[in-house]
Design an enzyme around this catalytic site. Structure first.
Site, PDB file in Angstrom:
ATOM      1  N   ARG A  47       0.835  -1.207   0.000  1.00 37.06           N
ATOM      2  CA  ARG A  47       0.000   0.000   0.000  1.00 37.06           C
ATOM      3  C   ARG A  47       0.870   1.258   0.000  1.00 37.06           C
ATOM      4  NH1 ARG A  47      -4.506  -2.275   4.140  1.00 37.06           N
ATOM      5  NH2 ARG A  47      -5.896  -3.055   2.524  1.00 37.06           N
ATOM      6  N   LYS A 154       0.898 -18.021   8.179  1.00 39.81           N
ATOM      7  CA  LYS A 154      -0.005 -18.299   9.289  1.00 39.81           C
ATOM      8  C   LYS A 154      -0.400 -16.986   9.963  1.00 39.81           C
ATOM      9  CE  LYS A 154       1.684 -18.195  13.257  1.00 39.81           C
ATOM     10  NZ  LYS A 154       2.618 -17.127  13.595  1.00 39.81           N
ATOM     11  N   HIS A 184       6.945 -21.794   9.364  1.00 41.00           N
ATOM     12  CA  HIS A 184       8.393 -21.678   9.166  1.00 41.00           C
ATOM     13  C   HIS A 184       9.192 -22.638  10.051  1.00 41.00           C
ATOM     14  CE1 HIS A 184       8.429 -18.972  12.665  1.00 41.00           C
ATOM     15  NE2 HIS A 184       9.720 -19.141  12.710  1.00 41.00           N
ATOM     16  N   LYS A 188      12.981 -25.216   9.421  1.00 41.74           N
ATOM     17  CA  LYS A 188      14.209 -25.210  10.216  1.00 41.74           C
ATOM     18  C   LYS A 188      14.949 -26.534  10.023  1.00 41.74           C
ATOM     19  CE  LYS A 188      12.345 -22.174  13.830  1.00 41.74           C
ATOM     20  NZ  LYS A 188      13.139 -20.978  13.934  1.00 41.74           N
ATOM     21  N   HIS A 246       3.267 -24.243  14.978  1.00 44.62           N
ATOM     22  CA  HIS A 246       4.649 -24.690  15.215  1.00 44.62           C
ATOM     23  C   HIS A 246       4.741 -25.853  16.212  1.00 44.62           C
ATOM     24  CE1 HIS A 246       5.266 -21.075  13.075  1.00 44.62           C
ATOM     25  NE2 HIS A 246       5.361 -20.233  14.083  1.00 44.62           N
TER      26      HIS A 246
HETATM   27  C1  BG6 Z   1       6.086 -16.669  14.605  1.00 50.69           C
HETATM   28  C2  BG6 Z   1       5.223 -16.035  15.649  1.00 50.69           C
HETATM   29  O1  BG6 Z   1       5.363 -17.554  13.818  1.00 50.69           O
HETATM   30  O2  BG6 Z   1       7.149 -17.366  15.244  1.00 50.69           O
HETATM   31  C3  BG6 Z   1       6.028 -15.103  16.535  1.00 50.69           C
HETATM   32  O3  BG6 Z   1       4.189 -15.308  15.021  1.00 50.69           O
HETATM   33  C4  BG6 Z   1       7.220 -15.820  17.108  1.00 50.69           C
HETATM   34  O4  BG6 Z   1       5.237 -14.563  17.567  1.00 50.69           O
HETATM   35  C5  BG6 Z   1       7.996 -16.543  16.020  1.00 50.69           C
HETATM   36  O5  BG6 Z   1       8.050 -14.846  17.710  1.00 50.69           O
HETATM   37  C6  BG6 Z   1       9.074 -17.416  16.602  1.00 50.69           C
HETATM   38  O6  BG6 Z   1       9.870 -17.893  15.576  1.00 50.69           O
HETATM   39  P1  BG6 Z   1      11.371 -18.310  15.823  1.00 50.69           P
HETATM   40  O7  BG6 Z   1      11.825 -18.834  14.503  1.00 50.69           O
HETATM   41  O8  BG6 Z   1      12.101 -17.081  16.260  1.00 50.69           O
HETATM   42  O9  BG6 Z   1      11.348 -19.340  16.889  1.00 50.69           O
END
Ligand code: BG6
Length: 508
Positions: A47, A154, A184, A188, A246
């Protein structure tokens, strides 16, 4: 490693944080590793009204700041950003998408791409449906000329109903094979290594069941608070932000049966079976099996830290959980009766994610133990930081008698000198380019995960008496979470920064 076909990546929400911090640096790293196709372009949509030149400058700076490459040459960045473009779109309206279509056509012809497009939704979730609808209306989702794939961040929905609705809506527009729901954590390295640890080593499998395992503990702790994301977080909370995706994916990989192959569906079928076997938590049992908490103001190493309710974007009397711990069971032959404990929280003492397999005690205690601790082996799979694996077992203390001491045997990824562990987004973006959906959540997985959490969401909504426990920022969350753990004297592990340490007082 296979190189993807020529393609264009369109990032919706390109002026946001995710693009600068993660996506563009990840695409840059793929380029440095020669994992991108011969011809590629990135079109950022946002935007904010900026020009392509300004976007390139901003992304160039972002690469320098956030890239995980060991060293960066400015010339390489300058060359890379020439393939980035920007298009501002006011309201993601159909007219805007006609503009995008025309822009794609020109760029495609210039580069000789051949119609392969990836659309990345890095916008607030409320935009996902509108973007998909407008892409379809503009004729950008059909795959007659090249592949068309959509990546969705997500949270995928807000609860079971909204997750289902979103799936249904997307399926009206595109096929499941075109949808890549990103989690994500699955990108990892150490999470993927769970599969290798379990299924490439013959020694673990015979022990990986209720006969030898006493309990399993999964922790994903963060030391940061909600930072600038208070607005989003306050309507989400730890259950939606971390557990639904996660943590449950880590449960899936830890508990699944060996898949028949590495095929995307073979692996996801096994994870789905774990989710389907989760023993439902009844609404009445929620207070007994689920503990929620919220951080309060405190001093962390002498520095004053705001409580959650004083964070920007958070309502003054918010009851949103920044911590959640759950005890549950998996109803199948492998895991029947083995408690699983999972917890996540913000403003905990340190940033650590790990899976702890607690083995059962020996049936007969022959030896004297140091400090009266009960004998039990632990296998700790450290996802981050100090990525690695630790096995804790007992050994004879040298000297007279048979005194037993608990010792560590550990492997650290950092011992693999010179190998950079790629970021999760690198791996996942590359997989989408190749069309490999193994590490992405399938529609049924997402819905089953929501279904498991539905009674928790319902109980919290319907019963205001269920407590939100305050915990001072910088501590391990509400004390009540220890009551979840069955067995006298047993507590959660208190992990430290270094994999091998686990004391209440250690380097954080
Ligand atoms: C994200 C969450 O998906 O994962 C965040 O929305 C969180 O709140 C993050 O901080 C943690 O990811 P990582 O890779 O730092 O463990």
């Amino acid at each position: 490693m296979e190189n993807p076909k020529n393609l264009i990546i369109v990032i919706f929400g390109a002026s946001g944080d995710l693009a600068s911090r993660k996506l563009i640096p990840a695409i840059f790293s793929l380029n440095s590793q020669k994992l991108l196709p011969l011809k590629f372009a990135v079109i950022g949509i946002g935007r904010t009204k900026i020009t392509t030149e300004e976007f390139r400058k901003k992304m160039g700076d972002a690469i320098v700041t956030y890239s995980e490459e060991k060293s960066i040459e400015i010339d390489t960045v300058d060359t890379f950003i020439k393939d980035l473009f920007y298009l501002s779109m006011d309201d993601y309206s159909p007219v805007g998408f006609e503009g995008l279509k025309a822009f794609l056509k020109v760029t495609d012809d210039d580069y000789g791409i051949g119609g392969n497009y990836i659309f990345y939704m890095a916008t607030p979730p409320s935009m996902y449906e509108a973007i998909a609808v407008n892409l379809e209306k503009a004729g950008l989702t059909g795959q007659s000329e090249g592949f068309r794939r959509i990546i969705i961040e997500k949270p995928f929905g807000y609860d079971l109903d909204s997750g289902r609705m979103l799936n249904r809506k997307l399926h009206e527009l595109i096929s499941e094979e075109q949808i890549f729901r990103i989690d994500h954590y699955l990108g990892k390295e150490t999470v993927q290594n769970l599969l290798v640890t379990r299924f490439a080593n013959g020694m673990f499998e015979p022990l990986w069941n209720r006969n030898y395992i006493h309990r399993i503990e999964i922790t994903s702790a963060e030391s940061i608070g909600v930072e600038e994301r208070g607005g989003y977080y306050d309507s989400s909370g730890a259950l939606r932000d971390m557990v639904q995706n996660h943590l449950l994916q880590m449960v899936g990989l830890t508990a699944m049966e060996p898949p028949s192959s590495l095929d995307a569906n073979a692996i996801r079928n096994e994870i789905l079976k774990v989710f389907q076997s989760l023993q439902p938590i009844s609404e009445e049992d929620v207070p007994l099996q689920v503990i929620r908490g919220q951080y309060t103001e405190s001093l962390i190493r002498g520095v004053a830290v705001a409580g959650y309710r004083n964070e920007k974007g958070v309502t003054a009397n918010s009851r949103t959980e920044t911590y959640v711990a759950i005890k549950f069971f998996i109803n199948n032959w492998r895991w029947g009766g083995v408690p699983f404990y999972i917890r996540t929280g913000k403003r905990l003492p340190t940033r650590v994610t790990e899976i702890v397999i607690h083995f059962k005690q020996t049936p007969h205690h022959l030896f004297q133990r140091e400090s009266g601790k009960l004998p039990a082996n632990q296998l700790i799979i450290r996802i981050q930081p100090d990525e690695g694996i630790l096995l804790k077992f007992d050994m004879k203390e040298p000297g007279a008698g048979f005194n037993v001491k608990n010792v560590n045997m550990d492997f650290h990824y950092s011992d693999l000198a010179d190998i950079r562990v790629p970021s999760a987004y690198e791996r996942l973006l590359h997989d989408v380019m190749l069309g490999d959906s193994t590490l992405f959540s399938r529609d049924d997985e997402v819905e089953t995960a929501w279904k498991f959490l539905q009674p928790v969401q319902q109980a919290w909504k319907n019963n205001p008496d269920i407590k939100v426990f305050g915990y001072p920022a910088g501590t391990w969350g509400p004390e009540h979470a220890n009551d979840l753990i069955e067995g006298e004297g047993l507590t959660w592990r208190y992990p430290c920064k270094n994999l091998a340490d686990d004391e209440l007082y250690c380097e954080l």
